[in-house]
Motif scaffolding. Sequence first.
Motif, PDB file in Angstrom:
ATOM      1  N   ARG A 196       0.837  -1.132  -0.293  1.00  0.00           N
ATOM      2  CA  ARG A 196       0.003   0.318   0.037  1.00  0.00           C
ATOM      3  C   ARG A 196       0.611   1.227  -0.112  1.00  0.00           C
ATOM      4  O   ARG A 196       0.739   2.349  -0.918  1.00  0.00           O
ATOM      5  CB  ARG A 196      -0.988   0.308   1.109  1.00  0.00           C
ATOM      6  N   MET A 197       1.959   1.531   0.934  1.00  0.00           N
ATOM      7  CA  MET A 197       2.920   2.192   1.071  1.00  0.00           C
ATOM      8  C   MET A 197       3.712   2.345  -0.532  1.00  0.00           C
ATOM      9  O   MET A 197       3.832   3.534  -0.410  1.00  0.00           O
ATOM     10  CB  MET A 197       3.907   2.275   1.950  1.00  0.00           C
ATOM     11  N   ALA A 198       3.900   1.503  -1.348  1.00  0.00           N
ATOM     12  CA  ALA A 198       4.829   1.217  -2.589  1.00  0.00           C
ATOM     13  C   ALA A 198       4.067   2.108  -3.922  1.00  0.00           C
ATOM     14  O   ALA A 198       3.942   3.002  -4.248  1.00  0.00           O
ATOM     15  CB  ALA A 198       4.646   0.424  -3.041  1.00  0.00           C
ATOM     16  N   TYR A 199       2.434   1.642  -3.158  1.00  0.00           N
ATOM     17  CA  TYR A 199       1.536   2.464  -4.222  1.00  0.00           C
ATOM     18  C   TYR A 199       1.198   3.989  -4.419  1.00  0.00           C
ATOM     19  O   TYR A 199       1.371   4.498  -5.636  1.00  0.00           O
ATOM     20  CB  TYR A 199       0.530   1.287  -4.083  1.00  0.00           C
ATOM     21  N   LEU A 200       1.176   3.943  -3.072  1.00  0.00           N
ATOM     22  CA  LEU A 200       1.156   5.630  -2.512  1.00  0.00           C
ATOM     23  C   LEU A 200       2.348   6.073  -3.920  1.00  0.00           C
ATOM     24  O   LEU A 200       2.039   7.798  -3.955  1.00  0.00           O
ATOM     25  CB  LEU A 200       0.967   5.923  -1.108  1.00  0.00           C
TER      26      LEU A 200
END
Lengths: 233, 233, 233, 233
Positions: A196-200
């Motif tokens: 999720r963090m990497a997507y953002l």
Amino acid sequence: MSQYQELKQACYEANMQLPALGLVLFTFGNASVVDRERRVFAIKPSGVPYATLKAEDIVVLDFANNVVEGSKRPSSDTKTHAVLYSHWEHIGGIVHTHSTYATAWAQAQRDIPILGTTHADHLTVDIPCAPPMDDQMIAGDYEHQTGWQIINEFQRRSLSPEEVEMVLLSNHAPFTWGKTVEKAVYHSAVLEEVARMAYLSCTLRPDVPRLKEALIQKHYERKHGVHSYYGQS
Amino acid sequence: MSQYQELKQACYEANMQLPALGLVLFTFGNASVVDRERRVFAIKPSGVPYATLKAEDIVVLDFANNVVEGSKRPSSDTKTHAVLYSHWEHIGGIVHTHSTYATAWAQAQRDIPILGTTHADHLTVDIPCAPPMDDQMIAGDYEHQTGWQIINEFQRRSLSPEEVEMVLLSNHAPFTWGKTVEKAVYHSAVLEEVARMAYLSCTLRPDVPRLKEALIQKHYERKHGVHSYYGQS
Amino acid sequence: MSQYQELKQACYEANMQLPALGLVLFTFGNASVVDRERRVFAIKPSGVPYATLKAEDIVVLDFANNVVEGSKRPSSDTKTHAVLYSHWEHIGGIVHTHSTYATAWAQAQRDIPILGTTHADHLTVDIPCAPPMDDQMIAGDYEHQTGWQIINEFQRRSLSPEEVEMVLLSNHAPFTWGKTVEKAVYHSAVLEEVARMAYLSCTLRPDVPRLKEALIQKHYERKHGVHSYYGQS
Amino acid sequence: MSQYQELKQACYEANMQLPALGLVLFTFGNASVVDRERRVFAIKPSGVPYATLKAEDIVVLDFANNVVEGSKRPSSDTKTHAVLYSHWEHIGGIVHTHSTYATAWAQAQRDIPILGTTHADHLTVDIPCAPPMDDQMIAGDYEHQTGWQIINEFQRRSLSPEEVEMVLLSNHAPFTWGKTVEKAVYHSAVLEEVARMAYLSCTLRPDVPRLKEALIQKHYERKHGVHSYYGQS
């Protein structure tokens, strides 16, 4: 009373963690636990909702996928678990989910780049995304081949399953594992948050740089190194 | 009974706020409280899950990182807290999390631009993102140097830690602080929400303009100025 | 017993709906209710957390912002509410939040385009985003001018506050209203959801077309027209 | 006691699942159940909040939209349900929601591409998005025409409603169905999650490839084929 009571209970409890951690919708996931001495593993039955799952529903199988105990049909992903247990001798539990962000990366057929210390605290390489299987593998013994697709990708990249305890399967979803099934569940939750963090970060800044090497090493040693000083000893 | 009972209780309560506010997954965060008179601070022990954390688990240390009370190993980020307490005399509490949106900005190595009054009600500049540390700092006393990386960045930008009570560390995650640890917790939650709104505005409109100067000043004075009229007096 | 008991209770209940609907973090929002006969309105006190808010904390003021009842300082946005009540005679309640997606659009200084029937069921035009105020208005009686910024924008666009019951303020956040405060709260929740859907559609397809005129009219008439057939009569 | 007691109870329970699964805000959704023998269906009344909905509020109608039992006005989408039940003889329940991600795709007027096995486990084609209706259809008997818009699109694409149990309506939102209303509710939740994953994959990698044919077939057969081995038999 079953001789596999304890194994089934551990498997049941791990499976119940998956909806509690927000990692599965309906029945889209499964956890298994291995008993190395008896060479069997316990896994969730196929298609049984978590709300009604009981410890006695858990199915016990040997590594050749023969049911040793249990009246229900085991998870349709059982053969993938069996291959991983057979081939990787040091893992104690496996978890498969279709958690949202990890699955989105798998669908995009992209490794999750290492961008920060949340990632580096757990593994020091990009989270590998195994490529789509070739048509022969798919047409054949699909779930068995899924296990081999993971193992082959680890060999191709020279990765150790004791250092890298998670993988994405292109177009499919993640598998995670660990010394215990509790660790495997933990890795599923960590993977989802890192995904999720990497997507953002990647949508905010498409050219986001990977973590610098010195920082990768530092965080890894902090947790896993000889002079580890994270957690209670 | 411990002479640090009250300090430890305050620290415990602040730490328990972090999962309640959705700011930490597992053990990815820690809060500390300082006692300026006795020159000690209380901090969460390393790797202890919030579900089982108790006030007596809290560790008390002096500013040279010597444990004064407590049988557990303190948070692996303890040295960063110690440096900030030593150097910045007016802060009473510090919080470190890996909250999702703030961490995504830190991974992108970007300041969070001031885009609206939600931000301006709390600080009048972009939320600073300190650059990655150089390799020497990382290889050395890493967590101690992390504290210096923050202080140096504030000096380089001529920022006051009493006006700007939050920072991002490139590739890592946020630290926040305040006159009290309750304020530090509050700032962590505000930062996460501001980070989320800014992410949405920036992906919706990549050339989004910063807040105009007149509005920045107005909102700041409304809350902090001599003629402040926000909240109860 | 207060002669404003009922008014204050209605105001209290509306305010408590805001955190319940996920529209406010901490104290970032306020609801008010007007009593047209007595020309007063009740509003949340400034900076009081929802967890401890009580009906007797609610402040009652006249349209010139004089406190008629209550020992607490009223919301810092009070003057904006007063201007809207004075100028728009048919509204019964007003809600201000910093809800995440609506605020992200306000920060991007963009109207929310009408893209679907969820939007069209409530209003038949884009949700207007009033431009940033000029520096004189900001430096002057800011919250009072905020009210005028809304009214002026409605006049400039020839919008009716009975047809369009929501607005975004550039760099700030939304205001909504309605015949009753319950409707105003409802509109805040609808706005947030419409803002979220529009964000997703616009980032998925930046050239997304606006809703065709025939569909806008149909959905509007279905709910508001003479031959309305939505809801119970 | 009503002869439709059981039908109304089933309809009531299906409707109550929609807010529980996070698929509806306020009254933005409805579920219906058909009784093929008596050629009637039960549907939610229009505009009644889920919090106060009771089984006796459910309205029973024939396929020509005549109310057979119930004192409340039926859902404004009733005619769409009636057309689908009349035309598609094998469906037992229908659900309509404005769930966030599915609606965002409908607003973008895009089919949801098949990108992974979460999707392929349920249907083997892209989730169809029916184009906007032409102005004559809208101006006419709108909700009735909405049903025809779905049926015509399925005919144009040669899709079977027993294989593809969900559709998006451009600028509007999704409809799903199934052999039973429980299946229809399940499909609404699956659609929302597939829509969310596809949104994330497409924004992360705009040129994301569709699932390869061999994998589509494999996953479909695994669940629906003659040699199905998913779930309990």
